[in-house]
Structures are given as C-alpha cells and as structure tokens.
Scaffold this motif. Structure first.
Motif, mmCIF file in Angstrom:
data_model
loop_
_atom_site.group_PDB
_atom_site.id
_atom_site.type_symbol
_atom_site.label_atom_id
_atom_site.label_comp_id
_atom_site.label_asym_id
_atom_site.label_seq_id
_atom_site.Cartn_x
_atom_site.Cartn_y
_atom_site.Cartn_z
ATOM 1 N N SER A 44 2.306 2.464 10.794
ATOM 2 C CA SER A 44 1.337 1.536 11.383
ATOM 3 C C SER A 44 0.470 0.893 10.303
ATOM 4 O O SER A 44 0.123 -0.296 10.383
ATOM 5 C CB SER A 44 0.456 2.258 12.400
ATOM 6 N N SER A 45 0.106 1.685 9.289
ATOM 7 C CA SER A 45 -0.708 1.161 8.188
ATOM 8 C C SER A 45 0.048 0.109 7.394
ATOM 9 O O SER A 45 -0.530 -0.905 6.966
ATOM 10 C CB SER A 45 -1.130 2.303 7.261
ATOM 11 N N ILE A 46 1.347 0.350 7.192
ATOM 12 C CA ILE A 46 2.169 -0.647 6.485
ATOM 13 C C ILE A 46 2.192 -1.959 7.273
ATOM 14 O O ILE A 46 2.036 -3.052 6.716
ATOM 15 C CB ILE A 46 3.604 -0.109 6.284
ATOM 16 N N THR A 47 2.375 -1.830 8.581
ATOM 17 C CA THR A 47 2.375 -3.023 9.450
ATOM 18 C C THR A 47 1.031 -3.730 9.406
ATOM 19 O O THR A 47 0.964 -4.960 9.289
ATOM 20 C CB THR A 47 2.715 -2.610 10.899
ATOM 21 N N ASN A 100 -0.685 -1.718 2.065
ATOM 22 C CA ASN A 100 0.779 -1.593 2.007
ATOM 23 C C ASN A 100 1.213 -0.574 0.965
ATOM 24 O O ASN A 100 2.068 0.278 1.213
ATOM 25 C CB ASN A 100 1.399 -2.950 1.668
ATOM 26 N N THR A 101 0.647 -0.687 -0.229
ATOM 27 C CA THR A 101 1.026 0.198 -1.340
ATOM 28 C C THR A 101 0.670 1.647 -1.040
ATOM 29 O O THR A 101 1.487 2.560 -1.229
ATOM 30 C CB THR A 101 0.323 -0.252 -2.640
ATOM 31 N N ILE A 102 -0.551 1.868 -0.585
ATOM 32 C CA ILE A 102 -1.021 3.243 -0.329
ATOM 33 C C ILE A 102 -0.209 3.899 0.785
ATOM 34 O O ILE A 102 0.071 5.102 0.745
ATOM 35 C CB ILE A 102 -2.527 3.228 0.020
ATOM 36 N N SER A 103 0.202 3.121 1.781
ATOM 37 C CA SER A 103 0.878 3.686 2.951
ATOM 38 C C SER A 103 2.330 4.060 2.677
ATOM 39 O O SER A 103 2.851 5.002 3.290
ATOM 40 C CB SER A 103 0.824 2.688 4.116
ATOM 41 N N ILE A 104 3.003 3.337 1.769
ATOM 42 C CA ILE A 104 4.425 3.614 1.533
ATOM 43 C C ILE A 104 4.630 4.808 0.605
ATOM 44 O O ILE A 104 5.664 5.487 0.684
ATOM 45 C CB ILE A 104 5.132 2.356 0.946
ATOM 46 N N ILE A 105 3.655 5.120 -0.247
ATOM 47 C CA ILE A 105 3.832 6.196 -1.227
ATOM 48 C C ILE A 105 4.052 7.565 -0.563
ATOM 49 O O ILE A 105 4.972 8.296 -0.960
ATOM 50 C CB ILE A 105 2.653 6.218 -2.228
#
Length: 345
Positions: A11-14, A36-41
């Motif tokens: 959800s954060s990435i979205t 985006n960066t923080i959520s995918i890691i």
C-alpha cells in the motif's frame, strides 16, 4: 513476513507513486519517491538470503543518492527561480543534476550498473515490482518535464541504453538478468520517443508494463529462474509455455504481436520528425535483443512430445488456473484488441 505487514508495504508503494504522480510540487514528488524506496526494501529483504540483502543495500544506496540529487537540484533551481513547481524553467546546473538523478532512478545507461544486480538478487515478484511499478513515477516525471531538460544528454543516454541493454543481454543465462537488460533497452526506446511526442511515449510505457508483467507472472507461476530450467514448463503446463513464448516474442517487437506497436510507433514518430538516421541504432538494438528472447523461447519448446492424456489434463488446468490469461491475451493480440477498445470507448 506477516500478510498484513506485507499488505501495508504494498500500500505504501502505491501511495508513494500516486503522491509523486498527482503533485506538481518538487518537495511532494521527492517525498513520494522516498516512500517508494523505503517501502520496497523490506520486501526485498523478505527473501532472507545474502543475495537479497546485497540487492537491498545496493538499491537503497543508489536510490538515496538519486533522491539527494533531486532535492539538491530543486533547491538550486528555487534559489534561481523562486518556485517549487515542476513546470518552471530549470537552470543548467539543476538540469544536469536532475537528469542524472532521474536516470539513476529508472536505470538508463550509463547509470544502469546497479539495476541487473538488484533484479538478479531479488525474487521474481520483487523483480516485477522494481522493473514496472517503481519506474512509473520517475519515468512519468521525465516525460512531463522533458522539454525543460538537456536534449543532447537524453539522446546520448537513450541510444547507449538501447545498445547496452541489447548487447549485455546476449550472454546471460538468468531470466531475471535478461529481463533487467530488456528493461534497460525498452526504457531507452520510451525516453527517446518522448523527445518528439510525450503522449506516444506514455502509450509505449503502458504497453511495456503490460507485456513485462505478463512475462514475469508466467515466470513466477512456473518458477523459471534460468534458461536451463525453462523447458520444464512445457511438460508441466504446455499452454502456459506457448503463451510465454508468444509474450516473449511480443516483448521483442515481433509483428503482429502487441510489442510491435511500440516499435512502429517509436520509429514512425522519429521519421516524421526528420531524424531518419536515428532509427538505425534503434533497429540494430531491437534485432540484437530479439536474439535472447528467441533463446528463451527455443529452450522452453525443447522437450519430448507429451502424452495425449497429460496434454489434455494440463490444457484443462491451465484454462481454469492461469491467473495471467488476460494479460497474455492483451500482450499477444493487442494490435487487434486495443484499436477495438479505442473505437468502442
């Protein structure tokens, strides 16, 4: 990872992408890209092995450097122009810094060195997210402000990306690395077209995401990690193997499949704008990249002839259980379907 936590990160990435796309303020765009960066890691680290840890560190370092460059470039521009809006003119220093930072974000050559390693160190699902969803915001921003950027640098990087993406994909055996270099190649096509027509480049980007997602989901369903084990798909699920071959050829731009739309739109746009010589490296890069798509397709089809009973069972199961069927249809027959949809709506 707990399902609820996994859903929160997705959800954060979205949210990050939506925030970056819906804003015309540089600070809000920067916040969206950072979310985006923080959520995918954590999603990359979820694989719990040394390669995913290395991939997450590389991804974090590159994205953090790119984000810092974007913020510094916008601050320099604000001191000169006094505006945070993205449609204001950009001075020369901010122009170059911003362009390099956004190219780092999307992995265009010569700023691509991190991208294949990160994709190869991640799972297929995370590779799908990084090569499609994570590129939506920075690519759209480049297309929106491309008239304010340095066209010579964009032209050079795009041509270099097409050649390097095609050439480096030839000697790869890992499907994730092949898809990474394929992504580098296709981003070059999209960015070089946006110099002449932004609307067509957005259409090309949408078609690329559609086809790339279809291929990744096919690989995820069959757990196709390298070319050597790609031939098992034909015995396990022959119809899925056939659709994978067609979608791979579509990504290569072979007519009359959907991917050919991207190639013909881009070449037609460049020729209309009297840049005929520019099409030569594009066509050469496209032909080279088609070779490694054919390699995977050839290996998928290399099996013993299946028994009739097994063939019938797999046919029935693949129709009922193939969650990728709609994407496969659009990825292979879009030349017919997309004009019909445009005519209807």
């Amino acid at each position: 990872m707990n399902r609820n936590i996994y859903f929160i990160f997705l959800s954060s990435i979205t949210l990050g992408t939506i925030l970056a796309l819906s804003s015309n303020h540089w600070f809000l765009i920067w916040i969206g890209l950072e979310i985006n960066t923080i959520s995918i890691i954590p999603l990359i680290l979820n694989d719990n092995n040394s390669r995913s840890t290395e991939a997450s560190i590389k991804y974090f370092i590159i994205q953090a450097i790119a984000a810092a460059m974007i913020l510094n470039a916008t601050l320099i521009n604000i001191w000169n122009n006094g505006s945070w809006l993205i449609n204001t003119p950009i001075n020369n220093i901010s122009n170059i810094i911003l362009l390099v930072a956004l190219f780092f974000k999307i992995g265009i050559a010569p700023f691509h060195f991190w991208f294949p390693e990160v994709i190869n160190g991640s799972s297929l699902i995370n590779g799908l997210i990084i090569s499609t969803w994570q590129k939506i915001a920075p690519t759209t921003i480049i297309i929106l402000i491309i008239n304010n950027l340095n066209n010579n640098i964009i032209l050079f990087c795009s041509i270099l990306s097409i050649i390097i993406g095609a050439w480096n994909g030839l000697n790869q055996t890992q499907t994730r690395k092949i898809m990474a270099f394929s992504s580098i190649n296709h981003m070059g096509w999209i960015i070089i077209t946006s110099l002449y027509n932004q609307n067509i480049s957005l259409i090309m980007f949408f078609i690329y995401i559609l086809i790339n997602s279809s291929i990744f989901i096919n690989f995820i369903i069959n757990n196709t990690i390298n070319i050597a084990n790609s031939n098992k798909n034909n015995l396990i699920n022959p119809w899925n193997a056939i659709s994978t071959i067609l979608v791979l050829l579509s990504l290569g731009g072979l007519p009359p499949l959907t991917g050919f739309i991207n190639k013909i739109l881009s070449i037609n746009t460049i020729i209309i704008n009297n840049s005929i010589l520019l099409t030569i490296p594009l066509i050469i890069g496209s032909l080279i990249s088609l070779f490694f798509y054919l390699r995977i397709s050839f290996n998928i089809s290399m099996i013993n002839f299946p028994q009739n009973s097994l063939f019938i069972v797999n046919l029935r199961n693949s129709i009922n259980n193939n969650i990728n069927s709609i994407l496969n249809i659009f990825s292979t027959s879009g030349i017919i379907i997309l004009p019909l949809l445009l005519f209807i709506f």
